[in-house]
Structure formats: structure tokens, C-alpha cells
Scaffold this active site. Structure first.
Site, PDB file in Angstrom:
ATOM      1  N   HIS A 172      -0.271  -0.753   9.355  1.00 25.82           N
ATOM      2  CA  HIS A 172      -0.076  -2.207   9.243  1.00 25.82           C
ATOM      3  C   HIS A 172       0.286  -2.744  10.633  1.00 25.82           C
ATOM      4  O   HIS A 172       0.972  -2.054  11.396  1.00 25.82           O
ATOM      5  CB  HIS A 172       1.121  -2.539   8.336  1.00 25.82           C
ATOM      6  CG  HIS A 172       0.827  -2.621   6.870  1.00 25.82           C
ATOM      7  ND1 HIS A 172       1.738  -2.223   5.919  1.00 25.82           N
ATOM      8  CD2 HIS A 172      -0.248  -3.104   6.189  1.00 25.82           C
ATOM      9  CE1 HIS A 172       1.225  -2.430   4.707  1.00 25.82           C
ATOM     10  NE2 HIS A 172       0.029  -2.965   4.843  1.00 25.82           N
ATOM     11  N   CYS A 266       9.237  -4.478   7.069  1.00 26.03           N
ATOM     12  CA  CYS A 266       8.508  -4.314   5.802  1.00 26.03           C
ATOM     13  C   CYS A 266       9.302  -4.861   4.622  1.00 26.03           C
ATOM     14  O   CYS A 266       8.722  -5.319   3.636  1.00 26.03           O
ATOM     15  CB  CYS A 266       8.220  -2.843   5.526  1.00 26.03           C
ATOM     16  SG  CYS A 266       7.164  -2.052   6.719  1.00 26.03           S
TER      17      CYS A 266
HETATM   18  N1  ARG Z   1       4.293   2.481   1.065  1.00 26.35           N
HETATM   19  C1  ARG Z   1       3.953   1.174   1.476  1.00 26.35           C
HETATM   20  C2  ARG Z   1       2.473   1.050   1.715  1.00 26.35           C
HETATM   21  O1  ARG Z   1       1.904   1.971   2.245  1.00 26.35           O
HETATM   22  C3  ARG Z   1       4.722   0.778   2.698  1.00 26.35           C
HETATM   23  C4  ARG Z   1       4.473  -0.629   3.113  1.00 26.35           C
HETATM   24  C5  ARG Z   1       5.227  -1.005   4.339  1.00 26.35           C
HETATM   25  N2  ARG Z   1       5.134  -2.383   4.595  1.00 26.35           N
HETATM   26  C6  ARG Z   1       4.817  -2.932   5.762  1.00 26.35           C
HETATM   27  N3  ARG Z   1       4.922  -4.223   5.878  1.00 26.35           N
HETATM   28  N4  ARG Z   1       4.371  -2.219   6.750  1.00 26.35           N
HETATM   29  O2  ARG Z   1       1.851   0.107   1.387  1.00 26.35           O
END
Ligand code: ARG
Length: 276
Positions: A172, A266
Site C-alpha cells: 500500500h 493503517c
Molecule cells: N492485513 C491488511 C491488508 O493486507 C493490512 C492493511 C494495512 N492497511 C494499510 N493502510 N496499509 O489488507
């Protein structure tokens, strides 16, 4: 980079989701190992520490009700992108997280936001979109489709700049880059394609460049209000450099949530311009 830092940060409004049902039960990024397990009580304590820190800094925190069976819902940043009170909804890439999209949109409608958009294209909210004053930086490569960038641009009326992520650990945008102020960012260049590295260099020649070590502890998954930076406790050298630039650094322990690939940012969705 200039030394001056905004003297008095404007209070922010954040949306968060308590990790009541937090777990690592599937693998949708390289950080997640279901066999390793999680200590949910510890995740909740760490999350409460983050929420309480925001409150102590004078920010407002709203909470969305966690839903049983959605163990990643704690990562509120993925729930939407809000700019000028306009809510661009999320549409998750994975089946496991798909129900979170409508759940977050419902929260916004119930909270009185009238300008909401149900997206046609896959996008994971502020996970892959980061708003500055004049532009929105957006990533594609692992989750969010490039077509969603144009969709968001049309709905929000802000230019969106497409960046290509290249390292699966930084799946991300908010794992690779954070916004310090409206014209200042920090990022780890190695997370981006060479073309996107050139774009970032051209747009932000004074950016703070993080090391791979900083990025590998999710040190770039940080939240800044213009003066305070809330950052993973393990990102020691990045914290040191931020202090040298005049920022007040608040290290937070969130290693239990990092087992799912998430950090402070996150867990935090910024609500820009709240309806009254
Ligand atoms: N386990 C989650 C996923 O892979 C973690 C998300 C983390 N969020 C972020 N904004 N990077 O989607």
C-alpha cells in the site's frame, strides 16, 4: 529541507476501529502468517495507546463498530478517502475484506456525510491514496486499480498523481510514503518503480528519504499533523531525522498489528471537513 515546522497543528478528526476481532487468518500481504498467531488483547492495548495519544494531542477520534468475521477492519485507513467532506468509498481487492467497503460507507452515511461515492473500481482508500493540499498521491501495483485514480479525481475534483509500487512488502502507498505537510513528504524510494521515483524526485526535491531499515519496520506508516509525528517505535533513525527537522516525534508500539502488515497510519482514517 527547510527547518521551520508549522507552529500550531490544526486539530484533526480521525476514524478508528477497535481491533475487537483482530486476527491473522489469511495471507493477503507478505507480513501475514496465520501460523504465527496474534495476541489480540495486546493488539487492543496497543491500539488504545494510539487512540489515547491522538486524544492527548488534541485530535478528535470517532470509532466505527468492529464487525465479527472481519479481522482486518482495524485498518480504518482502507475504509475510504475523504477530501473536503466528500467520501470516496473503498472497494477491496480481496474477497476476505470486501464486506468492509459497504460497512465503512454506511458509517459515513449515518454520520451525516451526504456526498458519498460507491466506487466502480478496486481501491483501498487511504491505504493507496494520500491527500496533500493541491493533489492526491495514489498508488497502484498491488491493490488499487489505476482506473480508480481517475474515478477518485473526477469525484473529488483534485488532481490525482499515479505512482507505481514495486516491492510486495510495501503493498500500500501508506507503507512507503507519508505526508508531513501540504508540500512535504517522506518516502522510501525502493518501494516505487524507477519511473515513479523520478516523478517523486521531480515533485518533492526536498522530501525526506527513508532507508530500507526504516521502511522494513513500517516506519513510513506514520501520521503527521504538521508538528507531531506518530511513528513505529522501531523506526529509530527516521525518528531521529524527523526530530532534527523540528518535528515532535511520538514513538508507538504497534508490533502486534504489524503481524497483519499494518501500523499507525493503517489504523487511522483522516476525516477532512466534517459535516456539522
Ligand atoms: N492485513 C491488511 C491488508 O493486507 C493490512 C492493511 C494495512 N492497511 C494499510 N493502510 N496499509 O489488507
Amino acid at each position: 529541507m527547510a527547518q521551520s515546522v508549522t507552529p500550531a497543528p490544526v486539530p484533526r478528526h480521525y476514524l478508528m476501529c477497535r481491533p475487537t476481532h483482530f486476527a491473522v487468518e489469511y495471507t493477503i500481504n507478505p507480513w501475514m502468517d496465520p501460523a504465527a498467531g496474534v495476541d489480540r488483547a495486546r493488539a487492543i492495548r496497543q491500539w488504545e495507546g494510539l487512540r489515547d495519544l491522538y486524544l492527548s494531542l488534541g485530535h478528535r477520534v470517532s470509532e466505527i463498530e468492529p464487525i465479527d468475521g472481519l479481522p482486518d477492519m482495524v485498518f480504518a485507513a482502507n475504509g475510504a478517502l475523504v477530501v473536503d467532506g466528500r467520501v470516496y468509498g473503498a472497494r477491496f481487492a480481496s474477497a476476505e475484506r470486501t464486506p468492509e467497503g459497504p460497512a465503512y460507507l454506511d458509517w459515513f452515511r449515518e454520520a451525516g456525510y451526504t456526498e458519498t461515492h460507491e466506487p466502480k473500481y478496486v481501491n483501498e482508500g487511504e491505504g493507496d491514496f494520500l491527500a496533500l493540499d493541491d493533489v492526491v498521491l495514489a498508488a497502484t501495483g498491488f491493490r488499487t486499480e489505476a482506473a480508480a485514480h481517475q474515478e477518485a479525481e473526477r469525484f473529488l475534483g483534485r488532481p490525482v498523481i499515479t505512482l507505481q509500487l514495486a516491492d510486495p512488502r510495501f503493498y500500500h502507498l501508506d507503507t512507503a510514503l507519508f505526508v508531513l505537510s501540504d508540500d512535504r513528504i517522506a518516502y522510501y524510494p525502493g518501494a516505487f518503480s524507477t519511473g515513479s521515483q523520478r516523478v517523486l524526485r521531480a515533485l518533492y526535491p526536498d522530501a525526506l528519504l527513508a532507508t530500507e531499515e526504516d521502511a522494513a519496520v513500517l516506519g513510513l506508516n506514520a501520521v503527521c499533523d504538521g508538528r507531531n509525528v506518530v511513528i513505529a517505535a522501531e523506526a529509530v533513525s527516521l525518528a531521529h531525522r524527523l526530530r532534527a527537522l523540528g518535528y515532535t516525534v511520538h514513538p508507538v508500539e504497534l508490533d502486534e498489528l504489524r503481524r497483519a502488515g499494518g501500523g499507525a497510519k493503517c489504523c487511522t482514517l483522516e476525516l477532512r471537513d466534517v459535516p456539522v
